[in-house]
Write a protein that holds these residues in place. Structure first.
Motif, short mmCIF file in Angstrom:
data_model
loop_
_atom_site.label_atom_id
_atom_site.label_comp_id
_atom_site.label_asym_id
_atom_site.label_seq_id
_atom_site.Cartn_x
_atom_site.Cartn_y
_atom_site.Cartn_z
N UNK A 3 0.83 -1.20 0.00
CA UNK A 3 0.00 0.00 0.00
C UNK A 3 0.87 1.25 0.00
N UNK A 4 0.34 2.28 -0.68
CA UNK A 4 0.99 3.58 -0.73
C UNK A 4 -0.09 4.63 -0.51
N UNK A 14 3.04 18.43 -8.47
CA UNK A 14 3.38 17.01 -8.36
C UNK A 14 2.58 16.33 -7.25
N UNK A 15 2.22 15.08 -7.47
CA UNK A 15 1.64 14.25 -6.42
C UNK A 15 2.72 13.98 -5.38
N UNK A 16 2.29 13.57 -4.19
CA UNK A 16 3.25 13.31 -3.11
C UNK A 16 2.90 12.00 -2.43
N UNK A 17 3.92 11.17 -2.21
CA UNK A 17 3.74 9.91 -1.49
C UNK A 17 4.11 10.11 -0.02
N UNK A 18 3.20 9.78 0.88
CA UNK A 18 3.43 9.96 2.32
C UNK A 18 4.21 8.80 2.95
N UNK A 23 8.72 3.85 0.64
CA UNK A 23 8.71 2.39 0.82
C UNK A 23 7.28 1.89 0.96
N UNK A 24 7.00 0.69 0.46
CA UNK A 24 5.64 0.15 0.59
C UNK A 24 5.29 -0.15 2.04
N UNK A 50 -6.42 12.86 -0.71
CA UNK A 50 -5.56 11.79 -0.21
C UNK A 50 -6.21 10.46 -0.54
N UNK A 51 -5.40 9.53 -1.05
CA UNK A 51 -5.94 8.22 -1.42
C UNK A 51 -4.92 7.12 -1.15
N UNK A 52 -5.45 5.99 -0.72
CA UNK A 52 -4.67 4.77 -0.51
C UNK A 52 -4.63 4.01 -1.83
N UNK A 53 -3.43 3.62 -2.27
CA UNK A 53 -3.28 2.93 -3.54
C UNK A 53 -2.57 1.60 -3.31
N UNK A 54 -3.16 0.53 -3.83
CA UNK A 54 -2.54 -0.80 -3.76
C UNK A 54 -1.65 -0.99 -4.98
#
Length: 75
Positions: A3-4, A14-18, A23-24, A50-54
């Protein structure tokens, strides 16, 4: 599958990964808690959701996040 958690921008920024170090996150409960925490930090007028992505990898998750944008990024 891992999950990300991403902020997906509604403009050309730009999108941002929290995820720490991009890391996954292996556990759904941990990823869902991070997603909820980041959603609580939003204020009215923010240019993202904000969204959770598999996904198996960060690159795959970033591609999926980009696909969810309401408008494509400018090159």
């Amino acid at each position: 599958m891992a999950y990300f958690v991403f902020s997906i921008h509604t403009d050309d920024s730009e999108n941002y990964c929290y995820n720490e170090g991009d890391a996954p996150i292996e556990q759904y409960s941990e990823a869902a808690a991070l997603e909820n925490e980041m959603r609580r930090g939003k204020v009215a007028g923010d240019n993202y959701f904000v969204e959770l992505i598999r996904a198996d990898t960060y690159e795959e998750a970033a591609t999926r996040a980009d696909a969810k944008r309401p408008h494509p990024k400018r090159s």
